[in-house]
Design a protein around this motif. Structure first.
Motif, short mmCIF file in Angstrom:
data_model
loop_
_atom_site.label_atom_id
_atom_site.label_comp_id
_atom_site.label_asym_id
_atom_site.label_seq_id
_atom_site.Cartn_x
_atom_site.Cartn_y
_atom_site.Cartn_z
N PRO A 37 -17.15 39.59 38.65
CA PRO A 37 -16.26 40.38 37.85
C PRO A 37 -17.01 41.39 37.25
N GLU A 38 -16.60 42.02 36.16
CA GLU A 38 -17.31 43.12 35.59
C GLU A 38 -18.34 42.45 34.74
N ILE A 39 -19.48 42.80 34.76
CA ILE A 39 -20.64 42.10 34.45
C ILE A 39 -21.47 43.03 33.34
N ASN A 40 -21.84 42.57 32.20
CA ASN A 40 -22.59 43.08 31.12
C ASN A 40 -24.02 42.74 31.17
N PRO A 41 -25.09 43.27 31.80
CA PRO A 41 -26.46 42.73 32.06
C PRO A 41 -27.23 42.81 30.51
N ASN A 91 -21.89 50.17 37.41
CA ASN A 91 -20.53 50.68 37.87
C ASN A 91 -19.58 49.55 38.01
N LYS A 92 -18.62 49.17 37.32
CA LYS A 92 -17.70 48.00 37.45
C LYS A 92 -16.81 48.31 38.70
N VAL A 93 -16.63 49.40 39.53
CA VAL A 93 -15.76 49.58 40.52
C VAL A 93 -16.35 48.56 41.92
N ASP A 94 -17.68 48.77 41.99
CA ASP A 94 -18.42 47.86 42.82
C ASP A 94 -19.37 47.11 42.49
N SER A 95 -19.44 46.57 41.21
CA SER A 95 -20.11 45.75 40.47
C SER A 95 -21.62 46.08 41.09
N HIS A 109 -26.28 45.37 44.24
CA HIS A 109 -24.96 44.82 43.97
C HIS A 109 -25.29 43.43 43.10
N VAL A 110 -24.29 43.24 42.01
CA VAL A 110 -24.63 42.02 41.04
C VAL A 110 -23.77 41.21 41.18
N TRP A 111 -24.01 40.06 41.16
CA TRP A 111 -23.07 38.79 41.06
C TRP A 111 -23.83 38.04 39.88
N ALA A 112 -22.76 37.28 39.09
CA ALA A 112 -23.18 36.36 37.92
C ALA A 112 -22.54 35.14 38.07
N GLY A 113 -23.29 34.10 37.22
CA GLY A 113 -23.01 32.81 37.60
C GLY A 113 -23.90 31.92 36.48
N ARG A 114 -23.92 30.77 36.72
CA ARG A 114 -24.67 29.61 35.93
C ARG A 114 -25.16 28.70 36.70
N ASP A 115 -26.58 28.09 36.35
CA ASP A 115 -27.17 27.20 37.06
C ASP A 115 -26.89 25.82 36.59
#
Length: 289
Positions: A37-41, A91-95, A109-115
């Motif tokens: 989704p949209e990610i804020n790093p 760029n939230k359009v293509d993460s 390209h960025v993906w987010a998650g939790r371990d």
């Protein structure tokens, strides 16, 4: 009753063998479920895994710790003390996350998650499938310009091209003290129980509600690398050591040693601004261990 139980067990075993009863497949203990989704790093991250050989000029390939700030600046620092800064955009359009450092521009390209421990994780990938896995290290501070790793708080790390005068060495020392003070303030704000000096090695000796200076023979190599020469690095050590030996901190303890050490460092930073260095001798070679 015993016969009924036996028949029931046999029926269950038959259903299981036929595949009518299905068991969910166990998840790996540390599996990270990534989303895009949209990610804020924004915040500070630590490199936790790297897949693929990345070029040396990649600003994140060898970095150990790096931070992204709301004003689109970012910084990277290694445990060896090396430091660099640049700009970032998302760029939230293509993460995608774009990193700019000097003349280099790289896009991930960025993906987010939790371990498995619930720690936030970012996965950065490039078209060649090289990837970086980043674990959350410190959340964004509301007053982000007081983050210890904000670029302006780390200019003291930039090694000068020529020898510096006493006032220039003092300015570099004060920059280090301000950075160190912000380490305490950030820890207090984030309610951290441990303060890491892994990326901020220097000449301070930390006590609970007290600050000192390490012995000259214990000055780390990382500290010396910030200066043009070992003599300049030891001059900074001498200035701070002389200050602590000839002045007294008049603040009162609060009972919170993290806040107390922050107050001591800020006071030292301010009072050194007008310090008379006329009696301070220039640095000499480090004593043997």
């Amino acid at each position: 009753m015993t016969y009924i139980k036996i028949i029931f067990v046999l029926i269950i075993a038959l259903l299981d063998r036929c595949g009518i009863i299905r068991r969910p497949a166990p998840l790996p203990e540390k599996e990270v479920v990534y989303k895009a989704p949209e990610i804020n790093p924004e915040g500070t991250w630590r490199l936790s895994d790297m897949n693929g050989e990345l070029p040396e000029e990649n600003p994140l390939s060898a970095a150990t710790l790096y931070s992204f700030f709301p004003d689109s600046t970012f910084s990277e620092v290694k445990s060896s003390g090396e430091f660099a800064a640049g700009a970032w955009s998302y760029n939230k359009v293509d993460s995608s996350l774009t990193i700019k450092k000097e003349k280099i521009t790289l896009t991930y390209h960025v993906w987010a998650g939790r371990d498995g421990d619930g720690v936030k994780v970012l996965m950065l990938t490039q078209p060649d499938n090289s990837s970086l896995e980043l674990g959350a290290f410190g959340k964004k501070l509301d007053v982000y310009k007081e983050d210890p790793f904000y670029p302006a708080n780390n200019t003291w790390r930039n090694r000068p091209a020529k020898a510096e005068c006493k006032q220039e060495v003092l300015s570099r020392l004060r920059g280090y003290l301000l950075h160190s003070a912000y380490l305490f303030k950030a820890a207090d704000t984030r309610k951290q129980s441990i303060i890491s000096w892994e990326f901020s090695k220097g000449i301070l000796k930390i006590y609970r509600s007290g600050i000192g200076v390490v012995k000259q023979k214990s000055v780390p190599g990382e500290w010396i690398s910030y200066f043009h020469s070992e003599e300049d690095a030891l001059l900074a050590h001498t200035i701070l050591e002389d200050f602590f030996m000839t002045t007294t901190y008049k603040g009162e303890a609060t009972g919170n040693w993290v806040k107390d050490d922050y107050d001591i460092l800020i006071s030292t930073y301010e009072r050194l601004k007008t310090r008379n260095l006329a009696s301070i001798k220039t640095g000499t070679k480090k004593e043997s261990r």
